[in-house]
Design a protein around this motif. Structure first.
Motif, short mmCIF file in Angstrom:
data_model
loop_
_atom_site.label_atom_id
_atom_site.label_comp_id
_atom_site.label_asym_id
_atom_site.label_seq_id
_atom_site.Cartn_x
_atom_site.Cartn_y
_atom_site.Cartn_z
N TYR A 112 -7.44 6.43 -23.33
CA TYR A 112 -8.37 6.67 -22.23
C TYR A 112 -7.79 7.73 -21.30
N ARG A 113 -8.61 8.69 -20.93
CA ARG A 113 -8.17 9.75 -20.04
C ARG A 113 -9.22 9.98 -18.94
N PHE A 114 -8.74 10.37 -17.77
CA PHE A 114 -9.62 10.64 -16.64
C PHE A 114 -9.62 12.13 -16.32
N PHE A 115 -10.78 12.68 -16.00
CA PHE A 115 -10.84 14.04 -15.45
C PHE A 115 -12.11 14.14 -14.60
N ALA A 116 -12.22 15.21 -13.86
CA ALA A 116 -13.35 15.37 -12.96
C ALA A 116 -13.75 16.83 -12.87
N THR A 117 -15.05 17.03 -12.60
CA THR A 117 -15.57 18.36 -12.32
C THR A 117 -16.15 18.34 -10.91
N GLU A 118 -16.75 19.42 -10.50
CA GLU A 118 -17.34 19.48 -9.17
C GLU A 118 -18.50 18.50 -9.02
N LYS A 119 -19.13 18.10 -10.12
CA LYS A 119 -20.33 17.27 -10.03
C LYS A 119 -20.10 15.80 -10.39
N ARG A 120 -19.07 15.49 -11.20
CA ARG A 120 -18.97 14.12 -11.71
C ARG A 120 -17.54 13.81 -12.12
N LYS A 121 -17.21 12.50 -12.11
CA LYS A 121 -15.95 12.00 -12.66
C LYS A 121 -16.21 11.45 -14.06
N PHE A 122 -15.16 11.50 -14.89
CA PHE A 122 -15.31 11.07 -16.28
C PHE A 122 -14.12 10.20 -16.71
N ILE A 123 -14.41 9.19 -17.51
CA ILE A 123 -13.38 8.49 -18.28
C ILE A 123 -13.77 8.63 -19.74
N VAL A 124 -12.88 9.24 -20.52
CA VAL A 124 -13.17 9.50 -21.93
C VAL A 124 -12.22 8.68 -22.79
N ALA A 125 -12.77 8.09 -23.84
CA ALA A 125 -11.98 7.32 -24.80
C ALA A 125 -11.90 8.10 -26.10
N ASP A 126 -10.68 8.43 -26.49
CA ASP A 126 -10.46 9.09 -27.79
C ASP A 126 -10.28 7.98 -28.82
N THR A 127 -11.24 7.84 -29.73
CA THR A 127 -11.21 6.73 -30.68
C THR A 127 -10.81 7.21 -32.07
N PRO A 128 -10.18 6.33 -32.87
CA PRO A 128 -9.65 6.75 -34.17
C PRO A 128 -10.75 7.13 -35.15
N GLY A 129 -10.41 8.06 -36.04
CA GLY A 129 -11.34 8.47 -37.07
C GLY A 129 -11.17 7.73 -38.38
N HIS A 130 -9.95 7.19 -38.63
CA HIS A 130 -9.70 6.49 -39.89
C HIS A 130 -10.52 5.21 -39.95
N GLU A 131 -11.07 4.91 -41.13
CA GLU A 131 -11.90 3.73 -41.31
C GLU A 131 -11.13 2.46 -40.96
N GLN A 132 -9.83 2.41 -41.27
CA GLN A 132 -9.06 1.19 -41.03
C GLN A 132 -8.91 0.88 -39.55
N TYR A 133 -9.20 1.86 -38.68
CA TYR A 133 -9.11 1.63 -37.24
C TYR A 133 -10.49 1.61 -36.59
N THR A 134 -11.52 1.31 -37.38
CA THR A 134 -12.87 1.25 -36.85
C THR A 134 -12.98 0.25 -35.70
N ARG A 135 -12.21 -0.85 -35.80
CA ARG A 135 -12.27 -1.87 -34.74
C ARG A 135 -11.86 -1.27 -33.39
N ASN A 136 -10.93 -0.30 -33.41
CA ASN A 136 -10.54 0.34 -32.15
C ASN A 136 -11.66 1.22 -31.61
N MET A 137 -12.44 1.80 -32.52
CA MET A 137 -13.59 2.60 -32.09
C MET A 137 -14.60 1.70 -31.39
N VAL A 138 -14.80 0.48 -31.91
CA VAL A 138 -15.72 -0.47 -31.30
C VAL A 138 -15.27 -0.79 -29.88
N THR A 139 -13.97 -0.97 -29.70
CA THR A 139 -13.43 -1.26 -28.37
C THR A 139 -13.76 -0.14 -27.39
N GLY A 140 -13.55 1.10 -27.81
CA GLY A 140 -13.83 2.23 -26.92
C GLY A 140 -15.31 2.39 -26.62
#
Length: 648
Positions: A112-140
């Motif tokens: 999870y990473r935080f950043f902001a622009t002049e208009k909005r704040k963001f929290i972005v979740a980088d989720t795994p691409g491998h099928e075996q980590y699909t459960r982590n994608m669900v969490t994000g």
């Protein structure tokens, strides 16, 4: 307002990195004040392996000046170590924090990473691409308002792209960005972009994703990511990625327009003069004087006051944590839902649900799991799935169970009615997790689709003669004497001896034997793990009914799994379930193999035999243990009677 000032550091690549650590105190205060009232968007990046998710997020952090000088120095050093091709910085290293991720060049955990622009704040979740980590994608994805689905322009739409898109739809994410990445590697070819977009839109339409915005980007070079349009894509006239994300609707604001709901997290009773119900308002808004209903009890009252740490409020809205006091003393506890009286939530104990299985141990139909929905935790059993979904073809496949990363639909039964809404209406009251009772590991994420009609039509019929009356008539305390052990351990023989002695004492008993019930009640069941679980569930229900009649019930079953023995224990009042472990070593049980079952199992002609190719989980804390090597059946029976006396 103070301007954001910092000491600039010009790096070798020509970019300027700012040093937030050099800000003076008033600058920090001004910076925080500038951003505190901005809306916050949570989004995820997902897609197949090597589509560039981590690189994209690193670029977003870099372009929004959210990198500290020491982080930038470490990034330059790490980039040289991994041998970045032709650029000074490997932006993926900003997000891939685990050593294993850096070594393999893949994402494993959710970052999870935080950043902001002049208009909005963001929290972005980088989720795994491998099928075996699909459960982590669900969490994000579970808390996201939008999803950025990355596709490698060279590879097009892949199976994992479809899987993540389907899960995003399943989890209620309606705003999808199709980010066609690495356009620089196909010379920003419009035809390649258009072909990928057409392919994806066909799939998106099939699964019901309507709000899809396609953007050609290059995480490597930054094209169409920041506000300025890229000169490399003159054929594209849409927004940049940042511009689009700044305009995506936020779910919390939509929730404020719905009827009021607040799951009760805690009953606050510091003294006799105050009783409040604390929780997070999940939907709608509420004011003092509003009529409310508590679900599932159905009790009604009005809001007396809305309390917070900073004082009383005139109104509370979705997203606020508050304590509500009511005008009346009514039954309300943790897990209940306080809702608008004119539009309350439903309550039921049987549902159809969609499941994403997240455990390496497959779903065991009929086994009891903890189900956590909102602030309520109950026991739930999952029936054999109606079907599993092939995320590539959307075909419904027949399934006996669900394995790791499988997505399916099944019926769920809880041990008591719970307040709920369909997941399409409320993530808070429609989304749940399943927890293994043995390991406390989360094994599945679920979405309630609807309650089953029969759950509304079936009610418990009250009777005038209670179970205590049945017990008094028989002059005894109902018990379940649950004999468990390996095949050949002597369970049935000892149980029979105990029942004979109880009969001589004029006790009212009934013996349920494993072989006998399979001639009638359970003749449709085999010996697979799922069938063994169902076998014990049915026996447990029968034993419970017999104790309601005031009987002392003896059961002789291998009952190999602790979870099912605990399930039966939980059906009964405290003290009525007596677990008796008939402790016999496997080699001794094999020597007594009068039925020849062990021999067949060793030869491979008898499958799923406990102790050979199916496990037996010994009781961890049985009330009684008898060792049939040191005791005869008669001695064991006498010992058991001594332990359970007196029977009143």
């Amino acid at each position: 307002m103070a301007e954001l000032t910092a000491s600039p550091t010009v790096k070798s690549n020509g970019n300027t990195a700012y040093r937030p650590d050099a800000l003076i105190a008033e600058d920090i205060e001004g910076y925080l004040a500038q951003h505190q009232d901005k809306s916050l968007l949570r989004f995820i990046t997902c897609g197949s392996v090597d589509d560039g998710k981590s690189t994209l997020i690193g670029r977003l952090l870099y372009d929004s000046k959210m990198i500290f000088e020491d982080q930038l120095a470490a990034l330059e050093s790490d980039s040289k170590k991994v041998g970045t091709q032709g650029q000074d910085l490997d932006f993926a290293l900003l997000v891939d924090g685990l050593a294993a991720e850096r070594e393999q060049g893949i994402t494993i955990d959710v970052a999870y990473r935080f950043f902001a622009t002049e208009k909005r704040k963001f929290i972005v979740a980088d989720t795994p691409g491998h099928e075996q980590y699909t459960r982590n994608m669900v969490t994000g994805a579970s808390t996201a308002d939008a999803a950025v689905i990355l596709v490698d322009a060279r590879k097009g739409v892949l199976v994992q792209t479809r899987r993540h898109s389907f899960i995003a739809k399943l989890l209620g994410i309606r705003n999808i960005v199709l980010a066609v990445n690495k356009m620089d590697l196909v010379d920003f070819d419009q035809a390649a972009f258009d072909a990928i977009v057409a392919d994806y839109r066909t799939f998106a339409s099939d699964i019901g994703l309507e709000d899809v915005t396609a953007i050609p980007i290059s995480g490597f070079k930054g094209d169409n990511i920041a506000a300025a349009p890229s000169s490399e894509t003159p054929w594209y006239s849409g927004p940049s990625l940042i511009e689009h994300l700044e305009s995506v609707p936020i779910a919390n604001r939509e929730a404020q327009s719905r009827p009021f709901r607040m799951p009760v997290q805690w009953v606050n009773r510091p003294n006799l003069d105050f009783r409040g119900f604390a929780g997070l308002v999940s939907d709608g808004r509420v004011r003092p004087g509003d009529a409310v209903r508590v679900v599932p009890s159905g009790a009604t009252s009005t809001i007396k006051s809305i309390e917070t740490f900073d004082g009383s409020l005139d109104e509370a809205v979705a997203g606020q944590a508050v304590t509500l006091t009511l005008a009346d003393e009514i039954d309300c506890s943790r897990g209940d839902v306080i809702a608008a009286a004119e539009a309350p939530v439903e309550a039921a104990d049987q549902f159809e649900a969609s499941l994403v299985w997240m455990s390496e141990d497959a779903l065991k139909p009929g086994r009891g799991y903890w189900l956590k929905l909102g602030t309520r935790t109950v026991t739930a059993t999952i029936q054999e799935p109606k079907y599993e979904i092939n995320v590539n073809t959307l075909e419904h496949l027949a399934a006996k169970t669900l394995d790791l990363n499988a997505i399916g639909v099944a019926e769920v039964t809880t041990d008591r009615p719970i307040a709920f809404e369909s997941y399409a209406d409320s993530k808070t009251l429609g989304g749940f997790i399943l927890i293994d009772k043995e390991t406390n590991a989360t094994v599945a994420a679920g979405m309630l689709n609807f309650s089953l009609r029969r759950a509304q039509n079936v009610h418990w019929q009250a009777t005038d003669i209670a179970r205590t009356d049945h017990a008094k008539l028989k002059n005894q305390q109902p018990r379940v004497l649950w004999f468990t052990g390996l095949s050949g351990s002597g369970k049935s023989t000892i149980a029979n001896e105990v029942e004979k002695r109880l009969a001589l004492m004029n006790r009212h008993t009934f013996l349920l034997d494993g072989d006998n019930v399979r001639h009638g009640l359970n003749k449709d069941l085999g010996f697979t793990e799922a069938d063994r679980i169902e076998n014990i569930r049915r026996v447990g229900e029968v034993a419970k009914l017999m104790t309601d009649a005031g009987l002392i019930v003896l059961t002789a079953f291998i009952s190999p799994f602790r979870a099912e023995r605990r399930m039966v224990r939980d059906m009964l009042p405290d003290g009525e379930f007596i677990e008796i472990f008939v402790d016999t070593p496997l080699e001794v049980a094999e020597e007594r193999d009068v039925k020849g079952l062990y021999k067949k199992a060793r030869e491979g002609t008898l499958k799923n035999f406990t102790g050979i190719d199916s496990p037996y989980e010994e009781p961890e804390a049985p009330e009684i243990t008898v060792n049939t090597v040191a005791m005869t059946a008669a001695e064991a029976a006498e010992y058991i009677l001594q332990q359970i006396m007196p029977l009143k």
